[in-house]
Design a protein around this motif. Sequence first.
Motif, short mmCIF file in Angstrom:
data_model
loop_
_atom_site.label_atom_id
_atom_site.label_comp_id
_atom_site.label_asym_id
_atom_site.label_seq_id
_atom_site.Cartn_x
_atom_site.Cartn_y
_atom_site.Cartn_z
N THR A 65 0.82 -1.22 0.00
CA THR A 65 0.00 0.00 0.00
C THR A 65 0.85 1.26 0.00
O THR A 65 0.48 2.25 0.62
N ASP A 66 2.00 1.24 -0.66
CA ASP A 66 2.83 2.44 -0.70
C ASP A 66 2.04 3.61 -1.30
O ASP A 66 1.43 3.49 -2.37
N GLY A 67 2.06 4.75 -0.61
CA GLY A 67 1.36 5.94 -1.09
C GLY A 67 2.11 7.18 -0.68
O GLY A 67 2.98 7.15 0.19
N TYR A 68 1.78 8.31 -1.28
CA TYR A 68 2.50 9.55 -1.00
C TYR A 68 2.24 10.07 0.40
O TYR A 68 3.11 10.70 1.02
N GLU A 69 1.05 9.81 0.93
CA GLU A 69 0.70 10.39 2.23
C GLU A 69 1.36 9.66 3.39
O GLU A 69 1.91 10.29 4.30
N ARG A 70 1.32 8.32 3.38
CA ARG A 70 1.84 7.55 4.51
C ARG A 70 2.94 6.58 4.12
O ARG A 70 3.56 5.97 4.96
N LEU A 71 3.16 6.38 2.83
CA LEU A 71 4.11 5.44 2.30
C LEU A 71 3.87 4.05 2.89
O LEU A 71 2.90 3.41 2.57
N LYS A 72 4.69 3.59 3.85
CA LYS A 72 4.52 2.25 4.41
C LYS A 72 3.82 2.28 5.78
O LYS A 72 3.87 1.29 6.51
N GLY A 73 3.19 3.38 6.10
CA GLY A 73 2.52 3.48 7.40
C GLY A 73 1.41 2.47 7.58
O GLY A 73 1.29 1.83 8.62
N LEU A 74 0.57 2.32 6.55
CA LEU A 74 -0.52 1.35 6.64
C LEU A 74 0.02 -0.07 6.72
O LEU A 74 -0.52 -0.91 7.44
N ASP A 75 1.10 -0.36 5.99
CA ASP A 75 1.72 -1.69 6.05
C ASP A 75 2.21 -1.98 7.47
O ASP A 75 2.04 -3.09 7.99
N PHE A 76 2.87 -1.00 8.07
CA PHE A 76 3.39 -1.17 9.43
C PHE A 76 2.24 -1.42 10.41
O PHE A 76 2.31 -2.32 11.26
N CYS A 77 1.17 -0.64 10.28
CA CYS A 77 0.02 -0.79 11.18
C CYS A 77 -0.64 -2.15 11.00
O CYS A 77 -1.01 -2.81 11.98
N TRP A 78 -0.78 -2.58 9.74
CA TRP A 78 -1.41 -3.89 9.48
C TRP A 78 -0.58 -5.02 10.08
O TRP A 78 -1.12 -5.99 10.62
N ALA A 79 0.76 -4.91 9.99
CA ALA A 79 1.63 -5.94 10.56
C ALA A 79 1.49 -5.99 12.08
O ALA A 79 1.52 -7.06 12.69
N MET A 80 1.32 -4.84 12.70
CA MET A 80 1.23 -4.76 14.16
C MET A 80 -0.16 -5.11 14.71
O MET A 80 -0.31 -5.36 15.91
N LEU A 81 -1.16 -5.13 13.84
CA LEU A 81 -2.55 -5.22 14.29
C LEU A 81 -2.85 -6.39 15.24
O LEU A 81 -3.38 -6.16 16.34
N PRO A 82 -2.53 -7.65 14.91
CA PRO A 82 -2.85 -8.74 15.85
C PRO A 82 -2.13 -8.60 17.19
O PRO A 82 -2.71 -8.90 18.24
N PHE A 83 -0.89 -8.14 17.14
CA PHE A 83 -0.13 -7.96 18.38
C PHE A 83 -0.76 -6.87 19.25
O PHE A 83 -0.93 -7.05 20.46
N LEU A 84 -1.13 -5.75 18.64
CA LEU A 84 -1.75 -4.67 19.39
C LEU A 84 -3.10 -5.09 19.98
O LEU A 84 -3.45 -4.74 21.11
N LYS A 85 -3.86 -5.86 19.20
CA LYS A 85 -5.15 -6.35 19.71
C LYS A 85 -4.96 -7.23 20.94
O LYS A 85 -5.79 -7.22 21.85
N LYS A 86 -3.88 -7.98 20.96
CA LYS A 86 -3.64 -8.89 22.08
C LYS A 86 -3.19 -8.13 23.33
O LYS A 86 -3.69 -8.38 24.42
N VAL A 87 -2.24 -7.22 23.18
CA VAL A 87 -1.70 -6.54 24.36
C VAL A 87 -2.67 -5.50 24.90
O VAL A 87 -2.66 -5.18 26.10
N TYR A 88 -3.52 -4.93 24.03
CA TYR A 88 -4.48 -3.91 24.47
C TYR A 88 -5.92 -4.44 24.46
O TYR A 88 -6.86 -3.67 24.30
N LYS A 89 -6.07 -5.74 24.64
CA LYS A 89 -7.40 -6.34 24.53
C LYS A 89 -8.36 -5.83 25.59
O LYS A 89 -9.58 -5.85 25.39
N ASP A 90 -7.84 -5.39 26.73
CA ASP A 90 -8.70 -4.90 27.81
C ASP A 90 -8.82 -3.38 27.81
O ASP A 90 -9.41 -2.81 28.75
N ASP A 91 -8.25 -2.73 26.83
CA ASP A 91 -8.27 -1.27 26.78
C ASP A 91 -8.49 -0.81 25.34
O ASP A 91 -7.54 -0.49 24.63
N PRO A 92 -9.73 -0.75 24.89
CA PRO A 92 -10.03 -0.38 23.49
C PRO A 92 -9.56 1.03 23.13
O PRO A 92 -9.20 1.30 21.99
N ASP A 93 -9.58 1.95 24.10
CA ASP A 93 -9.12 3.31 23.82
C ASP A 93 -7.63 3.33 23.49
O ASP A 93 -7.19 4.04 22.57
#
Length: 315
Positions: A65-93
């Motif tokens: 998803t390389d783009g001018y606005e975020r370049l690889k930002g969305l890729d980085f976020c997508w890679a981190m998504l399952p990990f973040l869901k696990k560590v912050y599972k009790d804190d949605p904010d």
Amino acid sequence: MTSICIGLLGLFLAWLYYFNRKKEEDGSLLDAFKIEGETNAYKGAVSKKDVSEVWWRWITGSHMTDGYERLKGLDFCWAMLPFLKKVYKDDPDELQEALRRHMVYYNTTPDLGNAVIMGVVVSLEEQRAKDGSVPPEVITNLKNGLMGPFAGIGDTVSYAVIRPIIFSFFIGYGMQGHWWAGAIPTIIVWLIFNVGYGYFLYHYCYQLGTNAAINLLNGNVFTRIIDFFSVLGMFAIGGMTAQNVTVKCGLRIPLDAESVFDVQAKLFDALAPGLVGLIVTLLMWYYLQKGGNITKGVLGLIVIGLVLGYLGVLA
């Protein structure tokens, strides 16, 4: 010698060079990767599988998803998504804040550079989820501060040193029409970058946390790696020169009415079959070392080659 033989010989001599050099330095290359003191050790809710999943998702999605606005930002976020869901599972904010934090602009070398940054970021996100001791600004500023320097280091090691050397060993086979000459080096490069030092560096930096970048830079790790592959690269260039630079002397000197002295066959081939090509390569190298322009050098070779070919000096 074939390209593979030249590569194996180059690897041996590069290792020999490194082995002898490390005696003159403080410690070996592996000393920079020693982990001492308290580190993350895949304890508690986060397992090694959870940490590894981030890396494998990044490998498969880092160019999607390389783009001018975020370049690889969305890729980085997508890679981190399952990990973040696990560590912050009790804190949605906190989960939402973390997702916004990793959607910002991000760009670095996908393998080496990102391995360092992502490993540290995963470690910091885990620590923040545990006790909140890591401010969100620290994570964002760390990404912004390291992605530039490690992009430069990663591009040099991965794309300016390792990749050209590996591909150079297969150029001769490709010119002979072997289809696998394009596939095999691509697979080797992918395995080295992503499964080899990329995966290893990522887990190393996760365990060491914020001290990982300091350890790597202070230990001259990348300087030693570049030195090693520079020796190997000289053999790659030598092998390519011998196989692909073909220059032959066309002079034939009459000795009498019936015999002719073929300069190429009787002189140069007797000394070394590729001697003329070597001489041309060394002259070009000397020209460039003296500050010559590569474009002018190539054009000069073409003109000189045409003139000498027309005069019969070159065959």
